[in-house]
Design a protein around this motif. Structure first.
Motif, PDB file in Angstrom:
ATOM      1  N   ASP A 232       0.864  -1.183   0.000  1.00 55.09           N
ATOM      2  CA  ASP A 232       0.000   0.000   0.000  1.00 55.09           C
ATOM      3  C   ASP A 232       0.900   1.233   0.000  1.00 55.09           C
ATOM      4  N   ARG A 233       1.051   1.856  -1.156  1.00 55.41           N
ATOM      5  CA  ARG A 233       2.009   2.952  -1.296  1.00 55.41           C
ATOM      6  C   ARG A 233       1.559   4.217  -0.573  1.00 55.41           C
ATOM      7  N   SER A 234       0.307   4.270  -0.178  1.00 57.13           N
ATOM      8  CA  SER A 234      -0.140   5.427   0.597  1.00 57.13           C
ATOM      9  C   SER A 234       0.473   5.412   2.000  1.00 57.13           C
ATOM     10  N   ARG A 235       1.007   4.266   2.396  1.00 49.22           N
ATOM     11  CA  ARG A 235       1.621   4.148   3.719  1.00 49.22           C
ATOM     12  C   ARG A 235       3.117   4.443   3.679  1.00 49.22           C
ATOM     13  N   TRP A 236       3.660   4.689   2.499  1.00 47.83           N
ATOM     14  CA  TRP A 236       5.079   5.019   2.405  1.00 47.83           C
ATOM     15  C   TRP A 236       5.319   6.407   2.981  1.00 47.83           C
ATOM     16  N   ASP A 237       6.465   6.596   3.597  1.00 51.82           N
ATOM     17  CA  ASP A 237       6.825   7.855   4.240  1.00 51.82           C
ATOM     18  C   ASP A 237       7.365   8.820   3.177  1.00 51.82           C
ATOM     19  N   THR A 238       6.508   9.712   2.703  1.00 56.14           N
ATOM     20  CA  THR A 238       6.897  10.605   1.606  1.00 56.14           C
ATOM     21  C   THR A 238       7.969  11.615   2.023  1.00 56.14           C
ATOM     22  N   THR A 239       8.012  11.961   3.317  1.00 58.33           N
ATOM     23  CA  THR A 239       9.046  12.890   3.789  1.00 58.33           C
ATOM     24  C   THR A 239      10.428  12.261   3.657  1.00 58.33           C
ATOM     25  N   SER A 240      10.534  10.996   4.082  1.00 61.16           N
ATOM     26  CA  SER A 240      11.818  10.291   3.972  1.00 61.16           C
ATOM     27  C   SER A 240      12.195  10.077   2.508  1.00 61.16           C
ATOM     28  N   ILE A 241      11.194   9.793   1.678  1.00 59.47           N
ATOM     29  CA  ILE A 241      11.465   9.599   0.249  1.00 59.47           C
ATOM     30  C   ILE A 241      12.012  10.891  -0.363  1.00 59.47           C
ATOM     31  N   ALA A 242      11.374  12.007  -0.056  1.00 58.40           N
ATOM     32  CA  ALA A 242      11.830  13.290  -0.608  1.00 58.40           C
ATOM     33  C   ALA A 242      13.244  13.614  -0.127  1.00 58.40           C
ATOM     34  N   GLU A 243      13.525  13.351   1.148  1.00 58.48           N
ATOM     35  CA  GLU A 243      14.863  13.625   1.670  1.00 58.48           C
ATOM     36  C   GLU A 243      15.891  12.720   1.002  1.00 58.48           C
ATOM     37  N   GLY A 244      15.549  11.435   0.880  1.00 56.65           N
ATOM     38  CA  GLY A 244      16.473  10.492   0.265  1.00 56.65           C
ATOM     39  C   GLY A 244      16.784  10.844  -1.178  1.00 56.65           C
ATOM     40  N   ILE A 245      15.762  11.213  -1.934  1.00 57.41           N
ATOM     41  CA  ILE A 245      15.974  11.576  -3.342  1.00 57.41           C
ATOM     42  C   ILE A 245      16.814  12.847  -3.451  1.00 57.41           C
ATOM     43  N   GLY A 246      16.562  13.818  -2.577  1.00 57.27           N
ATOM     44  CA  GLY A 246      17.355  15.043  -2.597  1.00 57.27           C
ATOM     45  C   GLY A 246      18.828  14.782  -2.304  1.00 57.27           C
ATOM     46  N   ILE A 247      19.090  13.943  -1.300  1.00 55.99           N
ATOM     47  CA  ILE A 247      20.481  13.595  -0.957  1.00 55.99           C
ATOM     48  C   ILE A 247      21.130  12.850  -2.119  1.00 55.99           C
ATOM     49  N   LEU A 248      20.388  11.935  -2.722  1.00 59.65           N
ATOM     50  CA  LEU A 248      20.924  11.159  -3.842  1.00 59.65           C
ATOM     51  C   LEU A 248      21.256  12.051  -5.031  1.00 59.65           C
ATOM     52  N   GLN A 249      20.368  12.947  -5.379  1.00 61.54           N
ATOM     53  CA  GLN A 249      20.600  13.817  -6.533  1.00 61.54           C
ATOM     54  C   GLN A 249      21.863  14.659  -6.333  1.00 61.54           C
ATOM     55  N   ALA A 250      22.069  15.147  -5.112  1.00 57.58           N
ATOM     56  CA  ALA A 250      23.274  15.934  -4.833  1.00 57.58           C
ATOM     57  C   ALA A 250      24.530  15.072  -4.962  1.00 57.58           C
ATOM     58  N   ALA A 251      24.439  13.821  -4.529  1.00 58.59           N
ATOM     59  CA  ALA A 251      25.593  12.922  -4.625  1.00 58.59           C
ATOM     60  C   ALA A 251      25.898  12.570  -6.076  1.00 58.59           C
ATOM     61  N   LEU A 252      24.860  12.249  -6.852  1.00 62.89           N
ATOM     62  CA  LEU A 252      25.063  11.883  -8.254  1.00 62.89           C
ATOM     63  C   LEU A 252      25.633  13.052  -9.060  1.00 62.89           C
ATOM     64  N   ALA A 253      25.287  14.272  -8.679  1.00 57.64           N
ATOM     65  CA  ALA A 253      25.767  15.445  -9.400  1.00 57.64           C
ATOM     66  C   ALA A 253      27.279  15.597  -9.313  1.00 57.64           C
ATOM     67  N   ARG A 254      27.904  14.913  -8.353  1.00 58.71           N
ATOM     68  CA  ARG A 254      29.354  15.007  -8.188  1.00 58.71           C
ATOM     69  C   ARG A 254      30.095  14.075  -9.144  1.00 58.71           C
ATOM     70  N   ASP A 255      29.350  13.219  -9.842  1.00 60.64           N
ATOM     71  CA  ASP A 255      29.915  12.357 -10.883  1.00 60.64           C
ATOM     72  C   ASP A 255      31.034  11.457 -10.352  1.00 60.64           C
ATOM     73  N   ARG A 256      30.800  10.895  -9.168  1.00 59.22           N
ATOM     74  CA  ARG A 256      31.718   9.897  -8.595  1.00 59.22           C
ATOM     75  C   ARG A 256      30.870   8.708  -8.149  1.00 59.22           C
TER      76      ARG A 256
END
Length: 380
Positions: A232-256
């Motif tokens: 049930d995806r309505s039970r997923w923690d959207t705050t944690s998802i948004a934080e995780g994606i933001g951290i990931l995007q910043a890491a990937l932008a470093r191209d390492r």
């Protein structure tokens, strides 16, 4: 009394003592004695500088123990007089403590236990309870680990990859008893991310947050496992998802790119899909290709076969699976899933039953047994 503050300060104080010349085991004992003293004194007389108070108290405990032990008199001669109160370095020393607890000379289980004890501030009883072993067994494991790292120079460079693997091991233990190891691993990885600017540290933190965001939907009320596609995806923690994606995007932008960033990218694609049917399996296969290039792991290639089966059809998935050793963990379960999608229910039922017999835990075994029973009922 703020016990969370005490736990957060434990690694910093321990690292300061080791930096000053105390061996790891003696320093850890002194810090624990100082924490007990803080619990006794602080409620009535809270200090202005909690860290400074603990450093001073722990150093005094260490000196007292050193002077009281005749066998350590030679070491006492090398110990400087008690330093004047003042600022104490935290970041670098704490980072070295992570490296010390994840030293390559330790077994993975010992490194995990020592990290939870020294960096996490958990008690031996809590760690033993989390790992479902007797407290005496865990105490012996931690004592052996402390003896080993006491011979390691504190200023030796550490291996970030080893530290990350230890933290990932902690996270994968999940929840047991009164210690939530997944949450503890996230807390420790946040602390590491604050101490070191490294894209793979950020990648691991993102991966943990994205996986942990789905936690509430992973089991049914009766405790049975719920597969990702049925959650049930309505039970997923959207705050944690948004934080995780933001951290990931910043890491990937470093191209390492590293393996934890690639794993987090796969988790992010799952998290982005509003329904299972909307999952971008083509991109997931591409990320598994990157991950396989980075790790050359047969487990990664097994997971890639599942993704290929979703992106290009079950027969393509079975073809990818055919290149892998059938003794791999979960191989039979993956084969069962792909054969079921291909319409071969007899083979799928047999493979689900085989996978159930090999399952590493009761919850997974019960889930696979139910899958086999479901298909056998359909064939009647």
């Amino acid at each position: 009394m703020d016990e969370a503050l005490l736990r957060s300060l434990t690694p910093t104080v321990l690292a300061v003592l080791v930096r000053r010349g105390a061996d790891f085991a003696a320093a850890e004992d002194a810090v624990q004695d100082a924490l007990v003293e803080a619990l006794r004194v602080w409620p009535a007389d809270p200090p202005r500088d909690a860290k400074g108070w603990l450093v001073t108290a722990a150093w005094r405990k260490f000196l007292d123990a050193t002077r009281a032990d005749a066998a350590r008199r030679r070491r006492e001669a090398r110990v400087d007089e008690e330093p004047e109160p003042g600022p104490t370095p935290a970041v670098d020393d704490t980072l070295q403590l992570y490296f010390l607890c994840a030293h390559p000379s330790l077994t993975p289980s010992s490194a995990v236990a020592l990290t939870l004890r020294a960096v996490g501030g958990l008690t031996t009883r809590q760690i033993a309870h989390a790992y479902l072993v007797p407290e005496a067994t865990m105490a012996q494991r931690i004592s052996r680990a402390k003896r080993i790292v006491s011979t390691v120079r504190f200023d030796q460079p550490g291996d970030v990859a080893t530290v990350l693997r230890v933290l990932y091991l902690v996270f994968n233990e999940g929840y047991s008893g009164d210690v939530d190891l997944a949450a503890e691993a996230i807390r420790l990885t946040r602390q590491l991310a604050a101490a070191i600017d490294h894209p793979e540290v950020a990648g691991l933190l993102a991966l943990m947050l994205l996986h942990h965001a789905r936690r509430a939907s992973r089991t049914a009320p009766d405790g049975s496992l719920v597969p990702l596609a049925a959650q049930d995806r309505s039970r997923w923690d959207t705050t944690s998802i948004a934080e995780g994606i933001g951290i990931l995007q910043a890491a990937l932008a470093r191209d390492r790119l590293g393996e934890f960033q690639a794993q987090a990218a796969i988790a992010a694609l799952h998290a982005d899909a509003l329904t299972a049917e909307e999952t971008d399996w083509v991109q997931i296969v591409e990320w598994y290709d990157e991950l396989a290039r980075l790790t050359d792991s047969p487990v990664v290639r097994l997971n890639r076969a599942v993704a290929v089966g979703e992106a290009d059809g079950p027969r393509a998935g079975l073809a990818a699976l055919a290149a892998l050793d059938d003794s791999l963990p979960r191989h039979a379960a993956v084969a069962a899933h792909l054969h079921e999608r291909d319409g071969d229910l007899d083979t799928a039922a047999r493979l689900y039953a085989e996978a159930a017999r090999k399952a590493p835990n009761l919850a997974e075994r019960d889930h696979l047994t139910r899958q086999a029973a479901r298909l056998n009922a359909r064939r009647r």
